[in-house]
Scaffold this motif. Structure first.
Motif, short mmCIF file in Angstrom:
data_model
loop_
_atom_site.label_atom_id
_atom_site.label_comp_id
_atom_site.label_asym_id
_atom_site.label_seq_id
_atom_site.Cartn_x
_atom_site.Cartn_y
_atom_site.Cartn_z
N ARG A 12 0.94 -1.05 -0.08
CA ARG A 12 0.00 0.14 0.12
C ARG A 12 0.85 1.13 0.03
NH1 ARG A 12 -5.13 1.10 1.40
NH2 ARG A 12 -5.33 3.31 2.19
N PRO A 13 0.87 2.03 -1.13
CA PRO A 13 1.80 3.38 -1.12
C PRO A 13 1.81 4.03 0.32
CG PRO A 13 0.70 2.59 -3.14
CD PRO A 13 0.07 2.19 -2.15
N LYS A 14 2.54 4.63 0.73
CA LYS A 14 2.48 5.31 1.92
C LYS A 14 2.07 6.90 1.71
CE LYS A 14 6.16 2.50 3.99
NZ LYS A 14 7.71 2.39 4.88
N THR A 15 2.37 7.27 0.58
CA THR A 15 1.97 8.73 0.45
C THR A 15 1.33 8.81 -0.87
OG1 THR A 15 4.05 9.21 -0.46
CG2 THR A 15 3.98 9.66 1.84
N LEU A 16 0.78 10.39 -0.90
CA LEU A 16 0.15 10.42 -2.42
C LEU A 16 1.03 11.37 -3.06
CD1 LEU A 16 -3.67 11.49 -1.40
CD2 LEU A 16 -2.74 9.38 -2.84
N GLY A 17 2.19 11.08 -3.32
CA GLY A 17 3.36 11.79 -4.00
C GLY A 17 4.70 11.17 -3.47
N CYS A 18 5.72 11.85 -3.91
CA CYS A 18 7.00 11.37 -3.37
C CYS A 18 7.07 11.99 -1.85
CB CYS A 18 8.13 12.11 -4.15
SG CYS A 18 9.82 11.97 -3.64
N GLU A 19 7.41 11.06 -1.20
CA GLU A 19 7.66 11.31 0.34
C GLU A 19 8.64 12.28 0.69
OE1 GLU A 19 8.24 8.76 4.45
OE2 GLU A 19 7.97 7.81 2.57
N GLU A 20 9.51 12.40 0.14
CA GLU A 20 10.66 13.15 0.48
C GLU A 20 10.44 14.91 -0.19
OE1 GLU A 20 12.44 9.45 1.16
OE2 GLU A 20 11.36 10.17 -0.57
N SER A 88 -0.02 -1.80 -7.83
CA SER A 88 -0.14 -1.17 -6.81
C SER A 88 -1.65 -0.26 -6.71
CB SER A 88 0.89 -0.23 -6.06
OG SER A 88 2.04 -1.13 -5.82
N PRO A 89 -2.38 -0.23 -5.45
CA PRO A 89 -3.52 0.59 -5.75
C PRO A 89 -3.30 1.92 -5.74
CG PRO A 89 -3.12 -0.41 -3.51
CD PRO A 89 -2.21 -0.86 -4.26
N ARG A 90 -3.98 2.91 -6.18
CA ARG A 90 -3.95 4.43 -5.89
C ARG A 90 -4.84 4.81 -4.99
NH1 ARG A 90 -1.36 2.30 -9.02
NH2 ARG A 90 -0.28 2.82 -11.00
N LEU A 91 -4.32 5.60 -4.06
CA LEU A 91 -5.07 5.98 -2.85
C LEU A 91 -5.89 7.18 -3.07
CD1 LEU A 91 -2.17 5.36 -0.35
CD2 LEU A 91 -4.05 3.75 -0.97
N GLY A 92 -5.85 7.68 -4.24
CA GLY A 92 -6.48 8.95 -4.47
C GLY A 92 -6.01 9.80 -5.63
N PRO A 93 -6.36 10.76 -5.82
CA PRO A 93 -5.57 11.30 -6.95
C PRO A 93 -4.28 12.12 -6.56
CG PRO A 93 -7.50 12.89 -5.98
CD PRO A 93 -7.52 11.66 -5.35
N ILE A 94 -3.31 11.78 -7.31
CA ILE A 94 -1.96 11.94 -6.94
C ILE A 94 -1.53 13.49 -7.57
CG2 ILE A 94 0.74 11.33 -7.37
CD1 ILE A 94 -0.39 8.69 -7.58
N PRO A 95 -1.08 14.44 -6.72
CA PRO A 95 -1.03 15.68 -7.27
C PRO A 95 0.35 15.51 -8.51
CG PRO A 95 -0.43 15.47 -5.05
CD PRO A 95 -0.79 14.37 -5.60
N ARG A 96 0.02 16.47 -9.49
CA ARG A 96 0.99 16.40 -10.65
C ARG A 96 1.93 17.84 -10.53
NH1 ARG A 96 0.27 12.21 -14.41
NH2 ARG A 96 -1.85 11.14 -13.94
N TYR A 97 3.25 17.39 -10.59
CA TYR A 97 4.05 18.75 -10.34
C TYR A 97 4.86 18.88 -11.54
CZ TYR A 97 2.75 18.99 -5.57
OH TYR A 97 1.91 19.30 -4.47
N TYR A 98 4.65 18.51 -12.86
CA TYR A 98 5.32 18.62 -13.94
C TYR A 98 4.54 19.24 -14.89
CZ TYR A 98 3.13 14.37 -15.57
OH TYR A 98 1.96 13.53 -15.80
#
Length: 98
Positions: A12-20, A88-98
């Protein structure tokens, strides 16, 4: 043939984006999820290269192309694509930063 695929787990992915990047206020290009522990890090085209840094820090060899959902696996040690048993499941909309 990659021998590290036996370390692949359903995670289960821990965050909705790069943790760092989220913690440091940085941006990313694409995301990778560690298929051993669920850490979400940014790809090597991103400034932080946090997925690769996670591999060097932990030795967790296999990642999944996470965003956009690509479903492929990559082994850092053998430098080859690996088959994943699931995506891996998507936990919700992932913010896009590019």
């Amino acid at each position: 043939m990659c021998t590290h695929s036996r370390s692949i787990r359903s995670v289960r992915p821990k965050t909705l984006g790069c943790e760092e990047c989220l913690a440091e206020g940085m941006t990313w290009f694409h995301l990778r999820v560690c298929r051993e522990c669920g850490h979400v890090g940014c790809c090597d085209q991103s400034q932080g290269r946090h997925a690769t840094a996670h591999f060097h820090h932990t030795g967790h060899a296999v990642i999944e192309g996470y965003d956009p959902p690509e479903g492929w696996g990559w082994c850092y040690i053998d430098e080859e694509f690996v088959e994943l048993p699931d995506q891996s499941p998507r936990l919700g909309p992932i913010p896009r930063y590019y």
